[in-house]
Scaffold this motif. Structure first.
Motif, PDB file in Angstrom:
ATOM      1  N   MET A   1       0.820  -1.186   0.000  1.00  0.00           N
ATOM      2  CA  MET A   1       0.000   0.000   0.000  1.00  0.00           C
ATOM      3  C   MET A   1       0.866   1.253   0.000  1.00  0.00           C
ATOM      4  SD  MET A   1      -3.061   0.905  -0.101  1.00  0.00           S
ATOM      5  CE  MET A   1      -4.173   2.190   0.278  1.00  0.00           C
ATOM      6  N   ASN A   2       1.959   1.240   0.770  1.00  0.00           N
ATOM      7  CA  ASN A   2       2.847   2.394   0.810  1.00  0.00           C
ATOM      8  C   ASN A   2       3.466   2.660  -0.552  1.00  0.00           C
ATOM      9  OD1 ASN A   2       2.363   2.868   3.484  1.00  0.00           O
ATOM     10  ND2 ASN A   2       4.083   1.667   4.200  1.00  0.00           N
ATOM     11  N   LYS A   3       3.770   1.596  -1.303  1.00  0.00           N
ATOM     12  CA  LYS A   3       4.336   1.770  -2.634  1.00  0.00           C
ATOM     13  C   LYS A   3       3.344   2.465  -3.550  1.00  0.00           C
ATOM     14  CE  LYS A   3       7.401  -2.201  -2.495  1.00  0.00           C
ATOM     15  NZ  LYS A   3       7.760  -3.478  -3.123  1.00  0.00           N
ATOM     16  N   MET A   4       2.063   2.164  -3.386  1.00  0.00           N
ATOM     17  CA  MET A   4       1.054   2.798  -4.221  1.00  0.00           C
ATOM     18  C   MET A   4       0.936   4.287  -3.887  1.00  0.00           C
ATOM     19  SD  MET A   4      -1.862  -0.138  -4.403  1.00  0.00           S
ATOM     20  CE  MET A   4      -2.845   0.770  -5.592  1.00  0.00           C
ATOM     21  N   VAL A   5       1.028   4.643  -2.630  1.00  0.00           N
ATOM     22  CA  VAL A   5       0.950   6.047  -2.221  1.00  0.00           C
ATOM     23  C   VAL A   5       2.150   6.804  -2.772  1.00  0.00           C
ATOM     24  CG1 VAL A   5       0.996   7.612  -0.240  1.00  0.00           C
ATOM     25  CG2 VAL A   5      -0.418   5.557  -0.170  1.00  0.00           C
ATOM     26  N   ILE A   6       3.325   6.241  -2.627  1.00  0.00           N
ATOM     27  CA  ILE A   6       4.538   6.879  -3.141  1.00  0.00           C
ATOM     28  C   ILE A   6       4.454   7.005  -4.656  1.00  0.00           C
ATOM     29  CG2 ILE A   6       7.030   6.616  -3.431  1.00  0.00           C
ATOM     30  CD1 ILE A   6       7.038   5.311  -0.633  1.00  0.00           C
ATOM     31  N   GLY A   7       3.981   5.959  -5.317  1.00  0.00           N
ATOM     32  CA  GLY A   7       3.813   6.008  -6.769  1.00  0.00           C
ATOM     33  C   GLY A   7       2.831   7.085  -7.185  1.00  0.00           C
ATOM     34  N   GLY A   8       1.749   7.248  -6.428  1.00  0.00           N
ATOM     35  CA  GLY A   8       0.779   8.296  -6.715  1.00  0.00           C
ATOM     36  C   GLY A   8       1.368   9.686  -6.569  1.00  0.00           C
ATOM     37  N   ILE A   9       2.192   9.875  -5.555  1.00  0.00           N
ATOM     38  CA  ILE A   9       2.846  11.173  -5.343  1.00  0.00           C
ATOM     39  C   ILE A   9       3.808  11.470  -6.484  1.00  0.00           C
ATOM     40  CG2 ILE A   9       4.462  12.432  -3.852  1.00  0.00           C
ATOM     41  CD1 ILE A   9       3.118  10.947  -1.478  1.00  0.00           C
ATOM     42  N   ILE A  10       4.570  10.472  -6.880  1.00  0.00           N
ATOM     43  CA  ILE A  10       5.510  10.657  -7.989  1.00  0.00           C
ATOM     44  C   ILE A  10       4.755  10.951  -9.275  1.00  0.00           C
ATOM     45  CG2 ILE A  10       7.219   9.481  -9.427  1.00  0.00           C
ATOM     46  CD1 ILE A  10       8.177   8.068  -6.857  1.00  0.00           C
ATOM     47  N   LEU A  11       3.676  10.230  -9.515  1.00  0.00           N
ATOM     48  CA  LEU A  11       2.872  10.462 -10.703  1.00  0.00           C
ATOM     49  C   LEU A  11       2.293  11.874 -10.706  1.00  0.00           C
ATOM     50  CD1 LEU A  11       1.703   9.315 -13.305  1.00  0.00           C
ATOM     51  CD2 LEU A  11      -0.234   8.482 -11.972  1.00  0.00           C
ATOM     52  N   ALA A  12       1.813  12.330  -9.555  1.00  0.00           N
ATOM     53  CA  ALA A  12       1.282  13.693  -9.456  1.00  0.00           C
ATOM     54  C   ALA A  12       2.372  14.726  -9.759  1.00  0.00           C
ATOM     55  CB  ALA A  12       0.690  13.926  -8.074  1.00  0.00           C
ATOM     56  N   PHE A  13       3.582  14.474  -9.302  1.00  0.00           N
ATOM     57  CA  PHE A  13       4.704  15.368  -9.594  1.00  0.00           C
ATOM     58  C   PHE A  13       4.961  15.424 -11.088  1.00  0.00           C
ATOM     59  CE2 PHE A  13       9.269  15.803 -10.432  1.00  0.00           C
ATOM     60  CZ  PHE A  13       9.459  17.098  -9.968  1.00  0.00           C
ATOM     61  N   PHE A  14       4.972  14.271 -11.746  1.00  0.00           N
ATOM     62  CA  PHE A  14       5.200  14.243 -13.186  1.00  0.00           C
ATOM     63  C   PHE A  14       4.075  14.928 -13.950  1.00  0.00           C
ATOM     64  CE2 PHE A  14       8.140  10.565 -12.434  1.00  0.00           C
ATOM     65  CZ  PHE A  14       9.276  11.206 -12.926  1.00  0.00           C
ATOM     66  N   VAL A  15       2.856  14.766 -13.485  1.00  0.00           N
ATOM     67  CA  VAL A  15       1.725  15.431 -14.139  1.00  0.00           C
ATOM     68  C   VAL A  15       1.886  16.942 -14.027  1.00  0.00           C
ATOM     69  CG1 VAL A  15      -0.757  15.855 -13.977  1.00  0.00           C
ATOM     70  CG2 VAL A  15       0.107  13.528 -13.889  1.00  0.00           C
ATOM     71  N   ALA A  16       2.223  17.407 -12.837  1.00  0.00           N
ATOM     72  CA  ALA A  16       2.376  18.850 -12.628  1.00  0.00           C
ATOM     73  C   ALA A  16       3.535  19.407 -13.442  1.00  0.00           C
ATOM     74  CB  ALA A  16       2.578  19.136 -11.143  1.00  0.00           C
ATOM     75  N   SER A  17       4.637  18.719 -13.483  1.00  0.00           N
ATOM     76  CA  SER A  17       5.792  19.222 -14.226  1.00  0.00           C
ATOM     77  C   SER A  17       5.671  18.925 -15.725  1.00  0.00           C
ATOM     78  CB  SER A  17       7.086  18.619 -13.683  1.00  0.00           C
ATOM     79  OG  SER A  17       7.114  17.225 -13.910  1.00  0.00           O
ATOM     80  N   GLY A  18       4.908  17.929 -16.085  1.00  0.00           N
ATOM     81  CA  GLY A  18       4.767  17.557 -17.494  1.00  0.00           C
ATOM     82  C   GLY A  18       3.932  18.526 -18.291  1.00  0.00           C
ATOM     83  N   CYS A  19       3.141  19.341 -17.648  1.00  0.00           N
ATOM     84  CA  CYS A  19       2.282  20.289 -18.349  1.00  0.00           C
ATOM     85  C   CYS A  19       3.054  21.505 -18.822  1.00  0.00           C
ATOM     86  CB  CYS A  19       1.129  20.726 -17.445  1.00  0.00           C
ATOM     87  SG  CYS A  19       0.026  19.366 -17.038  1.00  0.00           S
ATOM     88  N   GLU A  20       4.309  21.646 -18.437  1.00  0.00           N
ATOM     89  CA  GLU A  20       5.077  22.841 -18.764  1.00  0.00           C
ATOM     90  C   GLU A  20       5.796  22.747 -20.107  1.00  0.00           C
ATOM     91  OE1 GLU A  20       7.668  23.545 -15.487  1.00  0.00           O
ATOM     92  OE2 GLU A  20       6.034  23.723 -14.063  1.00  0.00           O
TER      93      GLU A  20
END
Length: 81
Positions: A1-20
């Motif tokens: 479960m912790n891996k999924m949370v960390i993966g979600g945070i990393i994915l959110a970071f990529f989404v935020a930075s990927g829009c630039e």
């Protein structure tokens, strides 16, 4: 479960930075494609596990064969169960 949370945070970071930038968008597409591929692979392994469990219940395979196949599926899985 912790891996999924960390993966979600990393994915959110990529989404935020990927829009630039265009490169960020391409990277986000690659990550999304890889995630979809991994999900499909895990779905296939779950179907295989269901199939061997049913074969075992029906008496088509014995306990030893069931254990061998189950271990092989677990080794192939990206998510350790």
């Amino acid at each position: 479960m912790n891996k999924m949370v960390i993966g979600g945070i990393i994915l959110a970071f990529f989404v935020a930075s990927g829009c630039e930038s265009k490169m960020g968008t391409a990277g986000l597409g690659a990550i999304g494609g890889a995630a979809a591929g991994a999900g499909g692979y895990e779905y296939h392994l779950q179907r295989q596990m269901d199939r061997i469990e049913e074969d075992f219940k029906d008496g088509k395979i014995d306990d030893k064969e069931f254990g061998i196949r189950k271990d092989q599926i677990k080794r192939d899985s990206l998510i350790k169960r």
